[in-house]
Design an enzyme around this catalytic site. Sequence first.
Site, PDB file in Angstrom:
ATOM      1  N   GLY A  38       4.111  -0.942  -7.668  1.00 24.67           N
ATOM      2  CA  GLY A  38       5.347  -0.622  -8.374  1.00 24.67           C
ATOM      3  C   GLY A  38       6.535  -1.136  -7.590  1.00 24.67           C
ATOM      4  O   GLY A  38       7.433  -1.773  -8.128  1.00 24.67           O
ATOM      5  N   ALA A  39       6.530  -0.841  -6.269  1.00 26.13           N
ATOM      6  CA  ALA A  39       7.631  -1.268  -5.403  1.00 26.13           C
ATOM      7  C   ALA A  39       7.221  -1.045  -3.954  1.00 26.13           C
ATOM      8  O   ALA A  39       6.197  -0.424  -3.671  1.00 26.13           O
ATOM      9  CB  ALA A  39       8.905  -0.482  -5.727  1.00 26.13           C
ATOM     10  N   MET A  40       8.066  -1.521  -3.027  1.00 23.96           N
ATOM     11  CA  MET A  40       7.793  -1.367  -1.603  1.00 23.96           C
ATOM     12  C   MET A  40       9.099  -1.161  -0.858  1.00 23.96           C
ATOM     13  O   MET A  40      10.064  -1.896  -1.071  1.00 23.96           O
ATOM     14  CB  MET A  40       7.063  -2.605  -1.058  1.00 23.96           C
ATOM     15  N   GLU A  41       9.077  -0.203   0.070  1.00 25.37           N
ATOM     16  CA  GLU A  41      10.296   0.324   0.679  1.00 25.37           C
ATOM     17  C   GLU A  41      10.784  -0.458   1.885  1.00 25.37           C
ATOM     18  O   GLU A  41      11.315   0.124   2.849  1.00 25.37           O
ATOM     19  CB  GLU A  41      10.062   1.776   1.096  1.00 25.37           C
ATOM     20  N   ASN A  42      10.673  -1.769   1.901  1.00 21.36           N
ATOM     21  CA  ASN A  42      11.166  -2.557   3.029  1.00 21.36           C
ATOM     22  C   ASN A  42      12.646  -2.236   3.261  1.00 21.36           C
ATOM     23  O   ASN A  42      13.464  -2.412   2.353  1.00 21.36           O
ATOM     24  CB  ASN A  42      11.028  -4.051   2.725  1.00 21.36           C
ATOM     25  N   GLU A  91       2.095  -3.918   3.081  1.00 21.79           N
ATOM     26  CA  GLU A  91       1.421  -2.632   3.303  1.00 21.79           C
ATOM     27  C   GLU A  91      -0.017  -2.638   2.785  1.00 21.79           C
ATOM     28  O   GLU A  91      -0.248  -3.078   1.669  1.00 21.79           O
ATOM     29  CB  GLU A  91       2.212  -1.507   2.602  1.00 21.79           C
ATOM     30  N   HIS A 108      12.450   6.834  -5.426  1.00 23.36           N
ATOM     31  CA  HIS A 108      11.284   6.994  -4.559  1.00 23.36           C
ATOM     32  C   HIS A 108      11.406   6.060  -3.354  1.00 23.36           C
ATOM     33  O   HIS A 108      11.234   6.481  -2.197  1.00 23.36           O
ATOM     34  CB  HIS A 108      10.022   6.690  -5.374  1.00 23.36           C
ATOM     35  N   GLU A 109      11.701   4.781  -3.619  1.00 21.85           N
ATOM     36  CA  GLU A 109      11.818   3.820  -2.520  1.00 21.85           C
ATOM     37  C   GLU A 109      13.011   4.146  -1.636  1.00 21.85           C
ATOM     38  O   GLU A 109      12.940   3.977  -0.404  1.00 21.85           O
ATOM     39  CB  GLU A 109      11.928   2.395  -3.064  1.00 21.85           C
TER      40      GLU A 109
END
Length: 858
Positions: free
Chosen positions: A272-276, A134, A306-307
């Site tokens: 922080g993170a990624m919503e794959n 992203e 959140h993710e």
Amino acid sequence: MPGENLSRDEARERAALLSVEGYEVSLDLRSAVGGTEAEPRTFRSVTTIRFRSAEPGAMTFADLIAPSVTAVSLNGKDLDPGAVFDGNRILLEDLAEDNELVVDAQCAYSRTGEGMHRFVDPEDGEVYLYTQYEPADSRRVFANFEQPDLKAPFRFEVRAPEGWVVWSNGVGELADGVWKFAETKPISTYITAFVAGPYHYVTDSYERVFEDGTRLEIPLGALCRKGLARHFDSDDVFLVTKQGLDFFHDHFDYPYPFGKYDQAFVPEYNLGAMENPGCVTFREEFIFRGKVTQASYERRANVILHEMAHMWFGDLVTMVWWDDLWLKESFADFMGTFSMVEATRFTNGWTTFANNRKSWAYRADQLPSTHPITADIRDLEDAKLNFDGITYAKGASVLKQLVAYVGRDAFLEGARRYFKRHAYGNTRLGDLLSVLEETSGRDMATWSRSWLQTAGVNSLTPQVILSPEGRVTEVAILQEAAESHPELRPHRVAVGLYRRSPEGTVERYARAEVDVEGPRTVVGELVGADAPDLVLVNDDDLTYCKIRFDEGSLATLRGGLGGITDPLARALCWSALWNLTRDALMPARDFVDLVLRFAGRESDIGVLQMLHAWANSARTHYAAPDWRAEGGRLLAEGALRELRLAAPGSQHQLAWARFFAAVATSEADLQLLQGLLEDTAKIEGLDVDQELRWAFLEPLAAHGVADEAVLAAELARDDTASGKRHQVRCLAARPSAAVKAQAWASVVESDSLSNALVEATIAGFAQPSHRELTAPYAAKYFEAIERVWEERSIQIGMDVVKGLFPSLQDSQETLDATDAWLAAHGAAAPALRRLVLEARDDLARTLRGQACDVAVGE
């Protein structure tokens, strides 16, 4: 970054022309191991894209960033790679109605956290891979149409080194040396993912039976590097995951649509993170190597949720273009806290949100680059910078206000209709507003114009008129806006009246909700109440605003802030006082004094740690320069006092120990830190684990007590990836001109460091106690940044431009130099100019704060 950009207009034209039917992507990652470490190390990527064109004979392009392309064919015709590929795009001419594009390329492994990141673990030499895309870095791994509204199903296959496991969005199976993955649902390119290597993997499962008797089974997985396995509390990760899945299924009425749910904790991660979907990635720092406070576990739970919210808001339903990034990020930020408070053990999450998350929004919304929540995103560089406090935290705050405005039931019913109506599609602002109008009966267009399509934050100030008998004859709320963004908005607020008891507690005795409209709103319900000691105009934190106080309320806070019994009300007051300090309406030394007198009574550990950060920032940036040393001494004395008073072994003790290390400057303070490291000094209950050892070593290095040999010995004790990052930061923190020169050169003049070590070097370089040592680099900064921006990836460019801005050279001369650069570089990349403008605004705010503090000290 030349040539890598993509404009909104180009994306809009391509979306009107093309519809993508599917991708088949084959990667050969066996080159990740063996051979030399020469750059660029590459892997083979073969992509087949089937797509339709609305205009046969038309021209378009595919996206690919790669060192070389071996072959390109379109509809069976071989194309000359040298003629059609320019390093960023593949020219496609004379399209048919139905098309098949095949691209065989050599793509590069990344060391910047963008694309296919490759990491070599110094502890055991193992290699680990993961992807991060992203907004637009999947084109570094395979050829595609890199924009969110050209969704398609993907079929992936991967050849990997023997003994490795590979994960992707779908379920994978290894057959004849090839990992083959189930076809995905139609998704955007930026949320496809790969994770590969000898990761430690733990499994679990989630089951749910719906009212109609159907059963949903979701395989769960969690993975990390082998070196972190002994620290991995996967049981807690799975607990929060299951609680979240329960919550979202209870409220969204749309079963999780992506099959499995793996969560990978990966090294050197920029975010922080990624919503794959099906393969969520997190920074591995969420696996705690030492003792941390509950605030850290709460933060991790919030990010997990959140993710997870993104599986619906963002993955199932995706924005058309990055203008509507908020459609996923604001909702995920809001739903992360909403679900955490209602479904997990972290029931005080709204307090953290009010105190921590919203402070990010308040800062961003007062920068010259502030923008409406629905932003104007011209291109990918704009998009990269808009993952900010407006899109996340202000958007979430506004959604919290929206829930108060339309009601919880109407809000959630609107979400349910939104998912069902737009599943696997792309949306704009109007699509969401229409369902909310249906479910609430409210005029969402008016609300949207005020809250989503204008920038800036309002201030709300109470005005109290009392009768001779000491009763309230009127409470009014005065609403103000900055001249630059004069919009006055409708606010649904609660107003709380508080009194101070003889025992010193401050408690609410009256509350009224009211719709604030215009510059002055009377709260009729509070007429006749007893005279308050404190009026809190956004009690319960229903709206997004800066809280101000009348003089009587401010006097109460100065004398009894610690006596406020409600944690959320207390957090709101602290946040408001910090905003006063940042706005140069309260001297920095007064804020430091409040922290010294009342922080020791703070029960909420997350609020306490935020107060520590704010107090240190007040001393470093907003205090009068000639009071800084005194402020540091007072903070260190206060921190040590509270450290010794804290319950042995408690999380408050740990927080005060870390804060003491952050502000320690005197010889006695440094000797104590050294003694705690060498086990010649003791504080009962304080376990100086490896992470705390590094926290103590940084100030010792910065003040010349811990030299290179000491830091080398510590790395030998902690010869891990985390230990290496800590050592690099501490090495750059040493008080030497030669050290600073070396650190600067390693980041600005070389691209040999990975993203994580660039970050660590910058953090060590910029020490508040080293203003004189780093002064020569102010001029060098302005000479270098345009070149760095042009030559380096956008992530590293952002790290350098933000991290090395000479903010500690807090003088009018630095402000003038910044203005001179901006005046002379009007044609520089807009994203670069934005970063410099933001840094300039922070510096100007610093100087105003210092002037305020100087005035009170005279």
